[in-house]
Enzyme design. Structure first.
Site, short mmCIF file in Angstrom:
data_model
loop_
_atom_site.label_atom_id
_atom_site.label_comp_id
_atom_site.label_asym_id
_atom_site.label_seq_id
_atom_site.Cartn_x
_atom_site.Cartn_y
_atom_site.Cartn_z
N SER A 262 26.80 -24.14 28.87
CA SER A 262 27.63 -25.33 28.12
C SER A 262 26.97 -26.44 27.41
O SER A 262 25.33 -26.37 27.54
CB SER A 262 28.54 -25.79 29.26
OG SER A 262 27.66 -26.66 30.01
N LYS A 263 27.53 -27.28 26.93
CA LYS A 263 26.84 -28.45 26.10
C LYS A 263 26.13 -29.10 27.27
O LYS A 263 25.06 -29.61 26.99
CB LYS A 263 28.15 -29.17 25.45
CG LYS A 263 27.42 -30.39 24.57
CD LYS A 263 28.40 -30.96 23.98
CE LYS A 263 28.06 -32.31 23.35
NZ LYS A 263 29.06 -33.33 23.44
N ARG A 264 26.64 -29.49 28.22
CA ARG A 264 26.08 -29.98 29.30
C ARG A 264 24.71 -29.55 29.92
O ARG A 264 23.73 -30.30 30.10
CB ARG A 264 26.97 -30.18 30.65
CG ARG A 264 28.15 -30.88 30.43
CD ARG A 264 27.89 -32.65 31.21
NE ARG A 264 27.22 -32.52 32.57
CZ ARG A 264 28.07 -32.34 33.62
NH1 ARG A 264 29.33 -32.16 33.43
NH2 ARG A 264 27.64 -32.40 34.66
#
Ligand code: GLU
Length: 501
Positions: A262-264
């Site tokens: 994910s972006k995280r």
């Protein structure tokens, strides 16, 4: 010769393209090009609530950056356009109505509040509400209502959606090129909405209609679409259309191997997850990656050639790519490996290209009092590039080629600058001064002769000499550095070191 193979990349412009999406585009492109087919870009923008300004342009620029040239698409045109679903609005309704006429779909008038109520009731009983064969007759739709009631609702403009009538108790055998056969019981499926109250189709209807009308032969998409495959299969059958072949690409997993990237993860691990920068997220391009490296590492996320070869250009991938070498299981994303690819690609880049990029950085570098020549910069690049992952590493690896060290490594000084070092360096200085021609080879000969003749050890001379010239114990072959910076500068640096250290 071109073939009849046609594939499409069909992103929804709901934000920046994640590298997972870019990998889907790449695999479609490779498959198309391998078989002399066509690679089509179709923008699936029927969900107006999720539309994001600028996202389509971002997608197009990302494809261009890594070199995936489209054969047909919104900005390119083609015989099967338009390629933006919002511009195809008027096409879809008749297909939904055709299914209604044939009893394969129906109007549903349940309000969002009613549906929410059903969901809540079910939840309270620990169940999940599914709109399908087992309850559709109790809900408000053209199956449960009389013809008059339905006509009345339609003529008075009661909001409705069109739902697909998923069959009860059929065992479907779905085909996936990567996963093989998948069996599914249709009783578990819900009656998906095909057409919405806003006059637009949902993803499912628009996607199937367009794949059919655009004569798509192979659907290659992410694993997250696998749950939709049964419905798509049923829709093709309902229309009586020939199905394309389906391949669902494995997920890209977090560096830990657990869960979807994910972006995280990118924010936490300090690596990009988008090809180009988007708002405050830095892209691969802006982080200094070459498009070749991105293509190369993306290809290896879920695919391998079955040989030891790791370095592939887009052209080479086009030759080597085979769908049957795509894995079923998730592909772990390894940020270190992406850097490795960049380092490898950097070594393959022509020095002139690297130099002109580096030169731009030098021109902006405030610590330089004068800009070096392009030729000098190129010689420096040639000496130091081996250790660099990015062009932006060049400065740190080569600053001493452009200016005298401002400080000397304390650790190196303690270890190598002894009591008699200054006098040894004085002698080295004299040797350098009398060396002619001032070339790496001759300097090396003269220094080595002196060390042997005076029965000195290399360990007593070479490290302090490097410390004086470079400021630390780093860098390529010392005599190359000395030749490059020249006699005058070398003598000056030695003199300063003798005085300061
Ligand atoms: N619009 C879908 C997406 O955003 C396309 C899925 C498909 O390729 O069928 O990925």
């Amino acid at each position: 010769m071109s073939s009849s193979i046609r594939v499409r990349f069909a992103p929804s412009p709901t934000g920046p393209l994640h590298i997972g999406g870019l990998r889907t585009a790449l695999f479609n492109y490779l498959f198309a090009k391998k078989h002399n087919g066509k690679f089509i870009l179709r923008i699936e923008d029927t969900d107006q609530n999720r539309f994001v300004e600028g996202a389509e342009n971002y997608i197009i620029q990302s494809l261009e950056w890594i070199g995936l040239t489209i054969d047909e698409g919104p900005t390119k045109g083609g015989a099967f356009g338009p390629y933006r679903q919002s511009e195809r609005k008027n096409i879809y309704k008749k297909y939904a109505e055709q299914l209604i006429k044939e009893g394969k779909a129906y109007y549903a008038f349940d309000t969002p509040e009613e549906l929410d109520g059903h969901r809540k009731d079910h939840e309270e009983k620990g169940k999940t509400f599914i709109y399908n064969w087992h309850n559709r007759e109790k809900l408000t739709n053209s199956i449960s209502l009389t013809k008059e009631e339905v006509d009345n609702k339609l003529t008075t403009g009661t909001p409705y959606v069109i739902r697909f009538k998923s069959p009860e108790k059929q065992e479907l055998t779905l085909q996936d090129e990567i996963r093989g056969e998948i069996k599914i019981d249709t009783s578990t499926l819900d009656d998906k909405v095909l057409f919405k109250n806003d006059g637009l189709p949902t993803y499912h209807l628009a996607n199937i209609v367009d794949d059919h009308l655009m004569e798509i032969t192979h659907v290659i998409r992410g694993e997250e679409w696998l749950p939709s495959l049964a419905l798509h299969h049923l829709l093709y059958d309902a229309f009586g259309w020939k199905k394309p072949s389906f391949s669902h690409l494995p997920l890209i997993l977090k560096p830990t191997g657990k869960g979807k990237l994910s972006k995280r993860d990118g924010e936490k691990g300090g690596f990009p997850v988008f090809p180009l920068s988007w708002k405050d997220s830095k892209g691969y391009k802006e982080s200094g990656y070459f498009p070749e490296s991105v293509v190369n590492f993306l290809a290896f996320l879920g695919w391998n050639p079955g040989t030891e070869q790791e370095m592939f250009s887009l052209q080479e991938l086009t030759q080597a790519f085979k769908l049957d070498r795509v894995n079923k299981s998730g592909a772990r994303f390894d940020p270190d490996k992406t850097k490795w690819y960049n380092q490898q690609w950097l070594q393959r880049k022509p020095n002139a290209e690297l130099t002109s990029e580096f030169f731009e950085l030098l021109k902006e570098n405030k610590s330089l009092t004068k800009i070096p020549s392009l030729a000098y910069t190129e010689s420096v690049v040639n000496l130091i590039k081996e250790r660099a992952v990015f062009v932006s590493d060049f400065w740190e690896l080569s600053d001493y080629f452009f200016k005298a060290p401002e400080e000397f490594s304390e650790k190196a000084r303690k270890k190598h600058w002894k009591e008699n070092t200054a006098s040894l360096m004085q002698l080295a200085l004299a040797i350098l001064n009398s060396t002619e021609p001032f070339s790496s080879k001759v300097i090396e000969e003269n220094i080595k002769n002196w060390i042997t003749k005076d029965e000195l050890s290399f360990g007593k001379v070479m490290p302090p000499l490097r410390l004086a010239i470079v400021g630390d114990l780093k860098g390529p072959h010392l005599f190359d550095i000395i030749e490059m910076i020249g006699k005058e500068e070398s003598l000056k640096r030695l003199q300063i070191a003798i005085e300061c250290l």
